[in-house]
Design a protein around this motif. Structure first.
Motif, PDB file in Angstrom:
ATOM      1  N   GLU A  41       0.742  -1.363   0.135  1.00  0.00           N
ATOM      2  CA  GLU A  41       0.024  -0.037  -0.156  1.00  0.00           C
ATOM      3  C   GLU A  41       0.924   1.283   0.075  1.00  0.00           C
ATOM      4  OE1 GLU A  41      -2.517  -3.140   2.445  1.00  0.00           O
ATOM      5  OE2 GLU A  41      -0.352  -2.431   2.147  1.00  0.00           O
ATOM      6  N   LEU A  42       2.216   1.106   0.687  1.00  0.00           N
ATOM      7  CA  LEU A  42       3.034   2.528   0.656  1.00  0.00           C
ATOM      8  C   LEU A  42       3.362   2.885  -0.803  1.00  0.00           C
ATOM      9  CD1 LEU A  42       5.274   1.532   3.605  1.00  0.00           C
ATOM     10  CD2 LEU A  42       3.188   3.096   3.557  1.00  0.00           C
ATOM     11  N   LYS A  43       3.172   1.733  -1.785  1.00  0.00           N
ATOM     12  CA  LYS A  43       3.820   2.133  -3.154  1.00  0.00           C
ATOM     13  C   LYS A  43       2.700   3.335  -3.657  1.00  0.00           C
ATOM     14  CE  LYS A  43       5.933  -1.896  -3.980  1.00  0.00           C
ATOM     15  NZ  LYS A  43       5.824  -3.273  -4.804  1.00  0.00           N
ATOM     16  N   LEU A  44       1.347   3.400  -3.237  1.00  0.00           N
ATOM     17  CA  LEU A  44       0.455   4.349  -3.609  1.00  0.00           C
ATOM     18  C   LEU A  44       0.593   5.713  -3.062  1.00  0.00           C
ATOM     19  CD1 LEU A  44      -2.618   1.841  -2.947  1.00  0.00           C
ATOM     20  CD2 LEU A  44      -1.538   2.178  -5.193  1.00  0.00           C
ATOM     21  N   LEU A  45       1.266   5.833  -2.043  1.00  0.00           N
ATOM     22  CA  LEU A  45       1.702   7.213  -1.512  1.00  0.00           C
ATOM     23  C   LEU A  45       2.664   7.802  -2.478  1.00  0.00           C
ATOM     24  CD1 LEU A  45       2.473   6.320   2.131  1.00  0.00           C
ATOM     25  CD2 LEU A  45       0.190   7.351   1.051  1.00  0.00           C
ATOM     26  N   SER A  46       2.707   9.157  -2.793  1.00  0.00           N
ATOM     27  CA  SER A  46       3.303   9.784  -3.662  1.00  0.00           C
ATOM     28  C   SER A  46       4.623  10.417  -2.642  1.00  0.00           C
ATOM     29  CB  SER A  46       2.621  11.030  -3.923  1.00  0.00           C
ATOM     30  OG  SER A  46       2.359  12.045  -2.911  1.00  0.00           O
ATOM     31  N   HIS A  47       4.966   9.988  -1.658  1.00  0.00           N
ATOM     32  CA  HIS A  47       6.173  10.328  -1.072  1.00  0.00           C
ATOM     33  C   HIS A  47       7.304   9.417  -1.245  1.00  0.00           C
ATOM     34  CE1 HIS A  47       3.238  12.667   1.402  1.00  0.00           C
ATOM     35  NE2 HIS A  47       2.673  11.394   1.721  1.00  0.00           N
ATOM     36  N   GLU A  48       8.421   9.900  -1.000  1.00  0.00           N
ATOM     37  CA  GLU A  48       9.830   9.179  -1.182  1.00  0.00           C
ATOM     38  C   GLU A  48      10.067   8.624   0.373  1.00  0.00           C
ATOM     39  OE1 GLU A  48      14.429   9.977  -2.296  1.00  0.00           O
ATOM     40  OE2 GLU A  48      12.810  11.067  -3.297  1.00  0.00           O
ATOM     41  N   ILE A  49       9.920   7.538   0.402  1.00  0.00           N
ATOM     42  CA  ILE A  49      10.180   6.880   1.782  1.00  0.00           C
ATOM     43  C   ILE A  49      11.353   6.248   2.041  1.00  0.00           C
ATOM     44  CG2 ILE A  49       9.084   5.541   3.659  1.00  0.00           C
ATOM     45  CD1 ILE A  49       6.292   5.686   2.116  1.00  0.00           C
ATOM     46  N   HIS A  50      12.206   6.382   2.939  1.00  0.00           N
ATOM     47  CA  HIS A  50      13.404   5.596   3.376  1.00  0.00           C
ATOM     48  C   HIS A  50      13.271   5.473   4.657  1.00  0.00           C
ATOM     49  CE1 HIS A  50      16.129   8.364   0.236  1.00  0.00           C
ATOM     50  NE2 HIS A  50      15.090   7.950  -0.186  1.00  0.00           N
ATOM     51  N   THR A  51      13.992   4.279   4.930  1.00  0.00           N
ATOM     52  CA  THR A  51      13.710   3.582   6.441  1.00  0.00           C
ATOM     53  C   THR A  51      15.343   3.616   7.012  1.00  0.00           C
ATOM     54  OG1 THR A  51      14.197   1.618   5.574  1.00  0.00           O
ATOM     55  CG2 THR A  51      12.218   2.161   5.606  1.00  0.00           C
ATOM     56  N   LEU A  52      15.217   3.718   8.293  1.00  0.00           N
ATOM     57  CA  LEU A  52      16.342   3.626   9.304  1.00  0.00           C
ATOM     58  C   LEU A  52      15.765   2.887  10.506  1.00  0.00           C
ATOM     59  CD1 LEU A  52      19.066   6.238   9.645  1.00  0.00           C
ATOM     60  CD2 LEU A  52      18.082   4.976  11.788  1.00  0.00           C
ATOM     61  N   SER A  53      16.821   1.960  11.028  1.00  0.00           N
ATOM     62  CA  SER A  53      16.312   1.202  12.228  1.00  0.00           C
ATOM     63  C   SER A  53      17.484   1.426  13.378  1.00  0.00           C
ATOM     64  CB  SER A  53      16.370  -0.213  11.876  1.00  0.00           C
ATOM     65  OG  SER A  53      16.037  -1.057  13.076  1.00  0.00           O
ATOM     66  N   PHE A  54      17.311   1.579  14.715  1.00  0.00           N
ATOM     67  CA  PHE A  54      18.099   1.375  15.617  1.00  0.00           C
ATOM     68  C   PHE A  54      19.046   0.027  15.309  1.00  0.00           C
ATOM     69  CE2 PHE A  54      16.660   3.910  19.663  1.00  0.00           C
ATOM     70  CZ  PHE A  54      16.506   5.089  18.959  1.00  0.00           C
ATOM     71  N   GLU A  55      20.086   0.409  15.665  1.00  0.00           N
ATOM     72  CA  GLU A  55      21.055  -0.810  15.692  1.00  0.00           C
ATOM     73  C   GLU A  55      20.553  -1.941  16.299  1.00  0.00           C
ATOM     74  OE1 GLU A  55      25.869  -1.757  16.138  1.00  0.00           O
ATOM     75  OE2 GLU A  55      25.285   0.050  15.987  1.00  0.00           O
ATOM     76  N   ASP A  56      20.012  -1.735  17.655  1.00  0.00           N
ATOM     77  CA  ASP A  56      19.454  -2.502  18.462  1.00  0.00           C
ATOM     78  C   ASP A  56      18.151  -2.071  18.778  1.00  0.00           C
ATOM     79  OD1 ASP A  56      21.846  -4.386  18.753  1.00  0.00           O
ATOM     80  OD2 ASP A  56      22.758  -2.659  19.692  1.00  0.00           O
ATOM     81  N   PRO A  57      17.173  -2.531  18.286  1.00  0.00           N
ATOM     82  CA  PRO A  57      15.669  -2.304  18.336  1.00  0.00           C
ATOM     83  C   PRO A  57      15.451  -2.713  19.767  1.00  0.00           C
ATOM     84  CG  PRO A  57      15.899  -2.900  16.228  1.00  0.00           C
ATOM     85  CD  PRO A  57      17.116  -3.256  16.759  1.00  0.00           C
ATOM     86  N   LYS A  58      14.601  -2.024  20.413  1.00  0.00           N
ATOM     87  CA  LYS A  58      14.181  -2.749  21.896  1.00  0.00           C
ATOM     88  C   LYS A  58      12.707  -2.379  22.304  1.00  0.00           C
ATOM     89  CE  LYS A  58      17.309  -0.244  24.142  1.00  0.00           C
ATOM     90  NZ  LYS A  58      17.900   0.639  25.332  1.00  0.00           N
ATOM     91  N   ASP A  59      12.351  -3.066  23.122  1.00  0.00           N
ATOM     92  CA  ASP A  59      11.016  -2.880  23.666  1.00  0.00           C
ATOM     93  C   ASP A  59      10.987  -1.577  24.391  1.00  0.00           C
ATOM     94  OD1 ASP A  59       8.892  -2.868  26.223  1.00  0.00           O
ATOM     95  OD2 ASP A  59       8.280  -4.794  24.871  1.00  0.00           O
ATOM     96  N   SER A  60      10.051  -0.802  24.250  1.00  0.00           N
ATOM     97  CA  SER A  60       9.896   0.640  24.808  1.00  0.00           C
ATOM     98  C   SER A  60       9.947   0.583  26.352  1.00  0.00           C
ATOM     99  CB  SER A  60       8.539   1.295  24.415  1.00  0.00           C
ATOM    100  OG  SER A  60       7.501   0.817  25.086  1.00  0.00           O
ATOM    101  N   SER A  61       9.585  -0.559  27.091  1.00  0.00           N
ATOM    102  CA  SER A  61       9.896  -0.357  28.303  1.00  0.00           C
ATOM    103  C   SER A  61      11.246  -0.251  28.762  1.00  0.00           C
ATOM    104  CB  SER A  61       9.450  -1.782  28.970  1.00  0.00           C
ATOM    105  OG  SER A  61       8.137  -2.161  28.801  1.00  0.00           O
ATOM    106  N   ASP A  62      12.211  -0.738  27.994  1.00  0.00           N
ATOM    107  CA  ASP A  62      13.676  -0.433  28.456  1.00  0.00           C
ATOM    108  C   ASP A  62      14.239   0.722  27.957  1.00  0.00           C
ATOM    109  OD1 ASP A  62      14.266  -2.955  29.497  1.00  0.00           O
ATOM    110  OD2 ASP A  62      14.143  -4.222  27.642  1.00  0.00           O
ATOM    111  N   PHE A  63      13.516   1.587  27.340  1.00  0.00           N
ATOM    112  CA  PHE A  63      13.882   2.909  26.917  1.00  0.00           C
ATOM    113  C   PHE A  63      14.574   3.617  27.923  1.00  0.00           C
ATOM    114  CE2 PHE A  63      13.621   4.785  22.409  1.00  0.00           C
ATOM    115  CZ  PHE A  63      13.449   3.661  21.754  1.00  0.00           C
ATOM    116  N   ASN A  64      15.678   4.302  27.718  1.00  0.00           N
ATOM    117  CA  ASN A  64      16.196   5.415  28.734  1.00  0.00           C
ATOM    118  C   ASN A  64      16.771   6.677  27.776  1.00  0.00           C
ATOM    119  OD1 ASN A  64      18.789   4.765  27.310  1.00  0.00           O
ATOM    120  ND2 ASN A  64      18.848   2.722  28.603  1.00  0.00           N
ATOM    121  N   CYS A  65      17.538   7.540  28.838  1.00  0.00           N
ATOM    122  CA  CYS A  65      17.838   8.713  28.209  1.00  0.00           C
ATOM    123  C   CYS A  65      19.078   8.537  26.893  1.00  0.00           C
ATOM    124  CB  CYS A  65      18.423   9.560  29.335  1.00  0.00           C
ATOM    125  SG  CYS A  65      17.510  10.193  30.683  1.00  0.00           S
TER     126      CYS A  65
END
Length: 341
Positions: A41-65
């Protein structure tokens, strides 16, 4: 011909980034490099979409400063390249992260939209696709040549809220968030219904990113059975610099001498204490009742109608600035990012 709006999608972790393994039937992290092929469905959008991920994605419960600083740095590094940002984040602490980021990004003139989901993106009944697609659309909205949204927002279940006004209120419903003291900025239906009167219009200034935070903070929720020993122990926790005091109703607390004396001593020691209501909606009005007048006289900070999440983020943001206590109080009681009335 106008160039397509460029959106950076930042994955930090959380339920939205999970898909079901067809072999094991267990949930695993989603490969965001394959985003377009997995969400056609994202192909139907007129935007140019780029992606970037945290090197180590984590559960939000472990988020800190450190994670807040990492996210703010990613936005800073890519700020001139992209027209808008969509942050995929676990819903449990999304309001805390989004509130902190709103204070860290000063002079923001582009949208930073937080979203997530209650069900994984690969689930048949998922809310992830709608939340993601609409968040991208909102991040790409323009008012002539400027971004329509020029602040940190949180989009969930057909509504875009000012992020530092939100609280997660439900762990089971798709409508997981609420903003009881400030209306939705956009409601998604057949059309995107925009509440223009609620939007922040920033002046064209250079983005300033604040990367110093101080988490020597404690939240104390006042309750009828709170005793002197417990309260004194909490408020005298070593290294504490700021206290978020969740009080009754419009800012009311105990009036016993031991309670007031403990607060006065803490303020004299230089600890900043903010009074916010533990009610889901409404505002602190210190002095309205006799049970809050003493707090006003003691010099406690008026949190007005701020959420706990916004108060924590604002405290973390202001503490490293080492302000005089009266200046600190004045700034805290002033709306910086639309977080209070």
């Amino acid at each position: 011909m106008n160039e397509p709006t460029k959106i950076l999608l930042i994955y930090t972790g959380g339920t939205i980034g999970m898909i079901k393994d067809p072999v094991t039937n267990s949930l695993k992290a989603f490969n965001f490099d394959q985003l377009l092929s997995n969400i056609p469905e994202l192909k139907l959008l007129s935007h140019e979409i780029h992606t970037l991920s945290f090197e180590d994605p984590k559960d939000s419960s472990d988020f800190n400063c450190e994670d807040y600083i990492n996210l703010a740095t990613i936005i800073e590094t890519n700020y001139e390249i992209y027209d808008g940002f969509v942050v995929l984040h676990g819903s449990d602490t999304m309001s805390y992260t989004a509130s902190a980021i709103s204070f860290m990004l000063e002079n923001l003139t582009k949208p930073v939209i937080f979203t997530g989901s209650q069900l994984p993106i690969g689930d048949l009944r998922t809310d992830a696709k709608e939340n993601l697609i609409t968040s991208i659309q909102i991040a790409g909205l323009k008012n002539e040549t400027k971004s329509l949204i020029q602040e940190v927002g949180l989009y969930f279940e057909y509504k875009l809220y000012r992020a530092n006004r939100t609280t997660k209120i439900n762990a089971e419903h798709f409508e997981a968030f609420a903003s009881l003291n400030f209306p939705a900025m956009i409601e998604s239906g057949v059309n995107l219904n925009i509440n223009y009167s609620c939007l922040i219009h920033s002046k064209a200034r250079k983005l300033k990113v604040h990367k110093q935070l101080d988490n020597n903070i404690i939240i104390i929720k006042v309750f009828p059975g709170l005793n002197e020993a417990t309260f004194s122990h909490l408020i005298n926790t070593p290294n504490i610099k700021g206290i978020i005091l969740e009080t009754f109703g419009s800012g009311n607390t105990k009036t016993e001498d031991w309670f007031l004396d403990t607060i006065r001593k803490a303020i004299r020691k230089g600890i900043h204490i903010v009074n916010i209501t533990q009610c889901s909606g409404g505002s602190v009005e210190m002095g309205k009742y006799a049970t809050s007048k003493h707090l006003l006289e003691a010099g406690i900070i008026d949190g007005k109608d701020m959420t706990t999440e916004a108060a924590v983020g604002k405290m973390m943001f202001l503490l490293p600035k080492k302000l005089d206590k009266n200046v600190f109080k004045t700034i805290f009681e002033t709306s910086l990012r639309g977080e209070m009335k």
